[in-house]
Design a protein around this motif. Structure first.
Motif, PDB file in Angstrom:
ATOM      1  N   PRO A  23      -0.983   4.811  37.365  1.00 26.51           N
ATOM      2  CA  PRO A  23      -0.798   3.671  38.281  1.00 26.51           C
ATOM      3  C   PRO A  23       0.427   2.827  37.946  1.00 26.51           C
ATOM      4  O   PRO A  23       1.113   2.341  38.852  1.00 26.51           O
ATOM      5  CB  PRO A  23      -2.088   2.862  38.116  1.00 26.51           C
ATOM      6  CG  PRO A  23      -3.097   3.849  37.661  1.00 26.51           C
ATOM      7  CD  PRO A  23      -2.329   4.811  36.797  1.00 26.51           C
ATOM      8  N   LYS A  27       3.427   2.001  40.519  1.00 26.77           N
ATOM      9  CA  LYS A  27       3.886   0.639  40.818  1.00 26.77           C
ATOM     10  C   LYS A  27       5.390   0.518  40.590  1.00 26.77           C
ATOM     11  O   LYS A  27       6.093  -0.047  41.414  1.00 26.77           O
ATOM     12  CB  LYS A  27       3.138  -0.385  39.958  1.00 26.77           C
ATOM     13  CG  LYS A  27       1.717  -0.608  40.404  1.00 26.77           C
ATOM     14  CD  LYS A  27       1.057  -1.795  39.747  1.00 26.77           C
ATOM     15  CE  LYS A  27       1.041  -1.735  38.250  1.00 26.77           C
ATOM     16  NZ  LYS A  27       0.239  -2.782  37.610  1.00 26.77           N
ATOM     17  N   LEU A  32       2.878   1.943  44.854  1.00 23.00           N
ATOM     18  CA  LEU A  32       1.580   1.279  44.845  1.00 23.00           C
ATOM     19  C   LEU A  32       1.811  -0.216  44.650  1.00 23.00           C
ATOM     20  O   LEU A  32       2.602  -0.613  43.794  1.00 23.00           O
ATOM     21  CB  LEU A  32       0.736   1.837  43.695  1.00 23.00           C
ATOM     22  CG  LEU A  32      -0.721   1.430  43.586  1.00 23.00           C
ATOM     23  CD1 LEU A  32      -1.511   1.937  44.782  1.00 23.00           C
ATOM     24  CD2 LEU A  32      -1.325   2.003  42.311  1.00 23.00           C
ATOM     25  N   ARG A  34      -0.209  -4.370  45.276  1.00 20.13           N
ATOM     26  CA  ARG A  34      -1.417  -5.141  45.572  1.00 20.13           C
ATOM     27  C   ARG A  34      -1.016  -6.446  46.245  1.00 20.13           C
ATOM     28  O   ARG A  34      -0.088  -7.127  45.813  1.00 20.13           O
ATOM     29  CB  ARG A  34      -2.179  -5.425  44.288  1.00 20.13           C
ATOM     30  CG  ARG A  34      -3.428  -6.286  44.495  1.00 20.13           C
ATOM     31  CD  ARG A  34      -4.193  -6.434  43.214  1.00 20.13           C
ATOM     32  NE  ARG A  34      -4.880  -5.160  42.969  1.00 20.13           N
ATOM     33  CZ  ARG A  34      -5.516  -4.868  41.847  1.00 20.13           C
ATOM     34  NH1 ARG A  34      -5.547  -5.731  40.857  1.00 20.13           N
ATOM     35  NH2 ARG A  34      -6.120  -3.711  41.708  1.00 20.13           N
ATOM     36  N   GLN A  61      -5.798   2.043  49.442  1.00 20.01           N
ATOM     37  CA  GLN A  61      -6.467   2.623  48.284  1.00 20.01           C
ATOM     38  C   GLN A  61      -7.761   1.886  47.966  1.00 20.01           C
ATOM     39  O   GLN A  61      -8.748   2.483  47.588  1.00 20.01           O
ATOM     40  CB  GLN A  61      -5.551   2.587  47.052  1.00 20.01           C
ATOM     41  CG  GLN A  61      -4.350   3.481  47.173  1.00 20.01           C
ATOM     42  CD  GLN A  61      -4.734   4.936  47.176  1.00 20.01           C
ATOM     43  OE1 GLN A  61      -5.498   5.387  46.331  1.00 20.01           O
ATOM     44  NE2 GLN A  61      -4.212   5.682  48.119  1.00 20.01           N
ATOM     45  N   GLU A  62      -7.712   0.553  48.115  1.00 19.36           N
ATOM     46  CA  GLU A  62      -8.892  -0.255  47.823  1.00 19.36           C
ATOM     47  C   GLU A  62      -8.786  -1.585  48.548  1.00 19.36           C
ATOM     48  O   GLU A  62      -7.695  -2.116  48.735  1.00 19.36           O
ATOM     49  CB  GLU A  62      -9.023  -0.498  46.319  1.00 19.36           C
ATOM     50  CG  GLU A  62     -10.307  -1.182  45.924  1.00 19.36           C
ATOM     51  CD  GLU A  62     -10.534  -1.215  44.414  1.00 19.36           C
ATOM     52  OE1 GLU A  62     -11.286  -2.096  43.985  1.00 19.36           O
ATOM     53  OE2 GLU A  62      -9.965  -0.390  43.693  1.00 19.36           O
ATOM     54  N   GLN A  80      -8.109  -8.797  48.971  1.00 18.49           N
ATOM     55  CA  GLN A  80      -7.134  -8.106  48.126  1.00 18.49           C
ATOM     56  C   GLN A  80      -7.031  -6.658  48.565  1.00 18.49           C
ATOM     57  O   GLN A  80      -8.045  -5.984  48.748  1.00 18.49           O
ATOM     58  CB  GLN A  80      -7.530  -8.189  46.656  1.00 18.49           C
ATOM     59  CG  GLN A  80      -7.390  -9.584  46.092  1.00 18.49           C
ATOM     60  CD  GLN A  80      -7.601  -9.630  44.601  1.00 18.49           C
ATOM     61  OE1 GLN A  80      -7.686  -8.626  43.919  1.00 18.49           O
ATOM     62  NE2 GLN A  80      -7.695 -10.834  44.073  1.00 18.49           N
ATOM     63  N   ASP A  82      -5.084  -2.932  47.782  1.00 16.42           N
ATOM     64  CA  ASP A  82      -4.256  -2.029  46.989  1.00 16.42           C
ATOM     65  C   ASP A  82      -3.720  -0.988  47.953  1.00 16.42           C
ATOM     66  O   ASP A  82      -4.498  -0.253  48.582  1.00 16.42           O
ATOM     67  CB  ASP A  82      -5.066  -1.343  45.884  1.00 16.42           C
ATOM     68  CG  ASP A  82      -5.479  -2.298  44.779  1.00 16.42           C
ATOM     69  OD1 ASP A  82      -5.002  -3.449  44.776  1.00 16.42           O
ATOM     70  OD2 ASP A  82      -6.277  -1.894  43.925  1.00 16.42           O
ATOM     71  N   GLU A  84      -0.854   2.116  49.012  1.00 18.25           N
ATOM     72  CA  GLU A  84       0.085   3.164  48.606  1.00 18.25           C
ATOM     73  C   GLU A  84       1.183   3.230  49.656  1.00 18.25           C
ATOM     74  O   GLU A  84       0.903   3.275  50.863  1.00 18.25           O
ATOM     75  CB  GLU A  84      -0.637   4.503  48.508  1.00 18.25           C
ATOM     76  CG  GLU A  84       0.250   5.620  48.013  1.00 18.25           C
ATOM     77  CD  GLU A  84      -0.495   6.937  47.911  1.00 18.25           C
ATOM     78  OE1 GLU A  84       0.146   7.920  47.521  1.00 18.25           O
ATOM     79  OE2 GLU A  84      -1.686   6.989  48.233  1.00 18.25           O
TER      80      GLU A  84
END
Length: 109
Positions: A23, A27, A32, A34, A61-62, A80, A82, A84
């Protein structure tokens, strides 16, 4: 010459370490990121947010949508995400789409 063969079970791969390294690499490469997005706590607003993200081509992703502990005042909640993306330019396009749709957001580490 005869070379000794190694079985995959002989390799020492620290899976937990890989879970932290990958990860961070994503980033750093702009793949990736957030976001914390402030939305009105009303039916359909989360779907509107996710539609903007989808239309911008980001892969979710989340998502964390905690109405109890993420509440900001009485009418808003923080979500929030996450996401990609392809690269840094794609991230900029995603946040530009959020800005155009009048979402308030901040990038998180």
């Amino acid at each position: 010459h005869s070379f000794p063969t190694r079985r995959s079970s002989d390799l020492n791969i620290d899976v937990n370490l890989l879970k932290r390294i990958i990860p961070n690499g994503l980033k750093t490469a702009g793949r990736l990121f957030r976001l914390a997005v402030r939305i009105q706590d009303r039916p359909g607003r989360l779907a509107e947010l996710l539609n903007v993200v989808s239309q911008a081509g980001a892969n979710l992703q989340e998502v964390q949508h905690n109405r109890l502990f993420g509440a900001i005042g009485y009418e808003d909640v923080e979500v929030q995400l996450d996401l990609e993306t392809i690269d840094q330019h794609h991230q900029e396009a995603v946040v530009a789409a959020l800005t155009k749709a009048k979402f308030k957001y901040s990038k998180l580490d």
